[in-house]
Design an enzyme around this catalytic site. Structure first.
Site, PDB file in Angstrom:
ATOM      1  N   LYS A 200     -36.694  -2.580 -19.023  1.00 37.15           N
ATOM      2  CA  LYS A 200     -36.588  -3.607 -18.014  1.00 37.15           C
ATOM      3  C   LYS A 200     -35.333  -4.014 -17.772  1.00 37.15           C
ATOM      4  O   LYS A 200     -34.735  -4.958 -18.699  1.00 37.15           O
ATOM      5  CB  LYS A 200     -37.671  -4.902 -18.135  1.00 37.15           C
ATOM      6  CG  LYS A 200     -37.673  -5.637 -16.853  1.00 37.15           C
ATOM      7  CD  LYS A 200     -38.653  -6.997 -17.341  1.00 37.15           C
ATOM      8  CE  LYS A 200     -38.676  -7.997 -16.128  1.00 37.15           C
ATOM      9  NZ  LYS A 200     -37.536  -8.229 -15.615  1.00 37.15           N
TER      10      LYS A 200
ATOM     11  N   ARG B 164     -33.669  -6.469  -7.826  1.00 41.37           N
ATOM     12  CA  ARG B 164     -34.484  -5.387  -7.290  1.00 41.37           C
ATOM     13  C   ARG B 164     -33.801  -4.715  -6.019  1.00 41.37           C
ATOM     14  O   ARG B 164     -33.454  -5.565  -5.014  1.00 41.37           O
ATOM     15  CB  ARG B 164     -35.916  -5.592  -7.162  1.00 41.37           C
ATOM     16  CG  ARG B 164     -36.748  -4.766  -6.576  1.00 41.37           C
ATOM     17  CD  ARG B 164     -37.323  -3.732  -7.856  1.00 41.37           C
ATOM     18  NE  ARG B 164     -38.408  -3.006  -7.456  1.00 41.37           N
ATOM     19  CZ  ARG B 164     -39.635  -3.271  -7.597  1.00 41.37           C
ATOM     20  NH1 ARG B 164     -39.957  -4.567  -8.224  1.00 41.37           N
ATOM     21  NH2 ARG B 164     -40.734  -2.483  -7.562  1.00 41.37           N
TER      22      ARG B 164
ATOM     23  N   ARG C 207     -35.223  -7.003  -2.539  1.00 39.08           N
ATOM     24  CA  ARG C 207     -36.687  -6.918  -2.609  1.00 39.08           C
ATOM     25  C   ARG C 207     -37.379  -7.631  -1.626  1.00 39.08           C
ATOM     26  O   ARG C 207     -38.522  -7.177  -1.254  1.00 39.08           O
ATOM     27  CB  ARG C 207     -37.123  -7.661  -4.122  1.00 39.08           C
ATOM     28  CG  ARG C 207     -36.862  -9.223  -4.033  1.00 39.08           C
ATOM     29  CD  ARG C 207     -37.634  -9.850  -5.260  1.00 39.08           C
ATOM     30  NE  ARG C 207     -37.386  -9.339  -6.381  1.00 39.08           N
ATOM     31  CZ  ARG C 207     -37.867  -8.779  -7.208  1.00 39.08           C
ATOM     32  NH1 ARG C 207     -39.162  -8.607  -6.979  1.00 39.08           N
ATOM     33  NH2 ARG C 207     -37.419  -8.427  -8.382  1.00 39.08           N
TER      34      ARG C 207
ATOM     35  N   GLU D 204     -33.300  -0.885  -9.539  1.00 37.50           N
ATOM     36  CA  GLU D 204     -32.606  -2.270  -9.835  1.00 37.50           C
ATOM     37  C   GLU D 204     -30.914  -2.142 -10.072  1.00 37.50           C
ATOM     38  O   GLU D 204     -30.335  -1.012 -10.564  1.00 37.50           O
ATOM     39  CB  GLU D 204     -32.984  -2.740 -11.368  1.00 37.50           C
ATOM     40  CG  GLU D 204     -32.653  -4.203 -11.707  1.00 37.50           C
ATOM     41  CD  GLU D 204     -33.907  -4.950 -11.236  1.00 37.50           C
ATOM     42  OE1 GLU D 204     -33.436  -6.153 -11.621  1.00 37.50           O
ATOM     43  OE2 GLU D 204     -34.849  -4.505 -10.709  1.00 37.50           O
TER      44      GLU D 204
ATOM     45  N   PHE E 114     -35.833   4.148 -10.480  1.00 32.09           N
ATOM     46  CA  PHE E 114     -37.067   4.191 -11.350  1.00 32.09           C
ATOM     47  C   PHE E 114     -38.330   4.863 -10.829  1.00 32.09           C
ATOM     48  O   PHE E 114     -39.230   5.068 -11.354  1.00 32.09           O
ATOM     49  CB  PHE E 114     -37.388   2.993 -12.184  1.00 32.09           C
ATOM     50  CG  PHE E 114     -37.284   1.746 -11.456  1.00 32.09           C
ATOM     51  CD1 PHE E 114     -38.608   1.326 -10.558  1.00 32.09           C
ATOM     52  CD2 PHE E 114     -36.574   0.673 -11.613  1.00 32.09           C
ATOM     53  CE1 PHE E 114     -38.441   0.370  -9.739  1.00 32.09           C
ATOM     54  CE2 PHE E 114     -36.648  -0.462 -10.849  1.00 32.09           C
ATOM     55  CZ  PHE E 114     -37.713  -0.833 -10.280  1.00 32.09           C
TER      56      PHE E 114
ATOM     57  N   LYS F  83     -45.387  -5.860 -17.419  1.00 29.67           N
ATOM     58  CA  LYS F  83     -44.146  -5.954 -18.116  1.00 29.67           C
ATOM     59  C   LYS F  83     -44.455  -6.748 -19.174  1.00 29.67           C
ATOM     60  O   LYS F  83     -45.298  -7.632 -19.215  1.00 29.67           O
ATOM     61  CB  LYS F  83     -43.275  -6.512 -17.160  1.00 29.67           C
ATOM     62  CG  LYS F  83     -43.433  -8.181 -16.499  1.00 29.67           C
ATOM     63  CD  LYS F  83     -42.351  -8.410 -15.577  1.00 29.67           C
ATOM     64  CE  LYS F  83     -42.990  -9.689 -14.648  1.00 29.67           C
ATOM     65  NZ  LYS F  83     -42.006 -10.482 -14.031  1.00 29.67           N
TER      66      LYS F  83
END
Length: 298
Positions: free
Chosen positions: A33, A38, A53, A82, A113, A190
């Site tokens: 993580k 984001r 985001r 990210e 990702f 997460k």
């Protein structure tokens, strides 16, 4: 002549649910993580843009990554990832994000990702493992400012333990065969690592039928609450000291946590707190020990 209506649209990101233990099944992929912002990279006939985001265009702040994305071998794509400020060893340093965005954007990096769209194809219905393969083929060798989020399959507990030992924030686990779905979904979870540190105890909140909460500060600034989960004798001694050490409400504490059931503590009392790493405020926090300067309640 093309117009703005023909451009690829922002896709609301998929969000992982917070859980306390990593999945144990081999049906999951596990990734680090990354602690940053984001970001969605979108390329269409008008070029590349970088969106937050919530869909705000931050292309000017992220111009080196936008330039690098222009060189990727595809005519159109939507990549999820990210934006980070890596230290020399590659670890993300969230505290450097704003400074680099303002002055040294070339020192930022984008960790890709997932990919939702590529050269006319909507990829969201494909399994996550297949989307990641297409993403790797697009961004490889990923050794510049556009990077690739490596993953392991299965062994979630071992991967989490390794990430914790490295001092990173936590992991994100994804079902290997899951599609990409906007919003929160249990196909992404997460797990955050824990930290233990000392904070200033500035108040105690007691409500009938609820756990006693300690109000915490760091360098005089309120940072949240922690359950006082110490043994009964420590709690009793704390309450005795509250009688001798009452204070006025300090500045900067949100009104949502104040009220008649809060007793304010004078300076000099600290709490050792266990809490989730990488949060701006204390989360899932519990008090392990209480101390006064030169003394301990343990």
């Amino acid at each position: 002549m093309r117009n703005a209506e023909d451009r690829l649209k922002f896709i609301k990101p998929q969000e992982p649910l917070l859980v306390l233990e990593p999945p144990l099944s081999d049906d999951w992929l596990h990734e680090i993580k990354y602690d940053g912002f984001r970001t969605q990279l979108i390329r269409d006939w008008a070029g590349v843009r970088a969106l937050t985001r919530t869909g705000i265009d931050w292309s000017k702040r992220y111009w080196p990554i936008v330039d690098a994305a222009e060189k990727l071998p595809a005519k159109s794509f939507i990549i999820d990832g990210e934006m980070i400020a890596p230290d020399p060893d590659g670890r993300p340093n969230f505290h450097q994000m704003h400074s680099r965005m303002a002055w040294n954007a070339e020192l930022l990096a984008f960790v890709a990702f997932d990919i939702m769209y590529l050269d006319g194809q909507d990829l969201r219905a494909l399994p996550a493992i297949e989307r990641k393969a297409k993403l790797w083929n697009l961004v490889k060798p990923a050794d510049g400012i556009i990077q690739y989020s490596q993953h392991v399959e299965g062994n979630g507990a071992e991967f989490f333990a390794a990430v914790d030992k490295m001092g990173l924030e936590g992991i994100v686990s994804k079902r290997r065969n899951s599609p990409y779905r906007a919003g929160k979904s249990d196909s992404w979870v997460k797990v955050k690592c824990w930290d233990v540190a000392d904070f200033e105890l500035i108040g105690v909140k007691r409500e009938r039928g609820k756990q006693t909460q300690g109000l915490m500060a760091r360098d005089g600034k309120y940072v949240g609450t922690a359950v006082i989960a110490t043994n009964r004798s420590i709690k009793e001694r704390l309450l005795q000291r509250l009688e001798r050490n009452r204070a006025e409400q300090p500045a900067g504490v949100p009104t949502a946590v104040t009220g008649s059931n809060v007793e304010w503590v004078g300076p000099g009392m600290t709490a050792r707190v266990r809490y989730l790493r990488g949060e701006s405020k204390l989360r899932h926090a519990s008090v392990q020990d209480l101390r006064e300067i030169g003394d301990s309640l343990a």
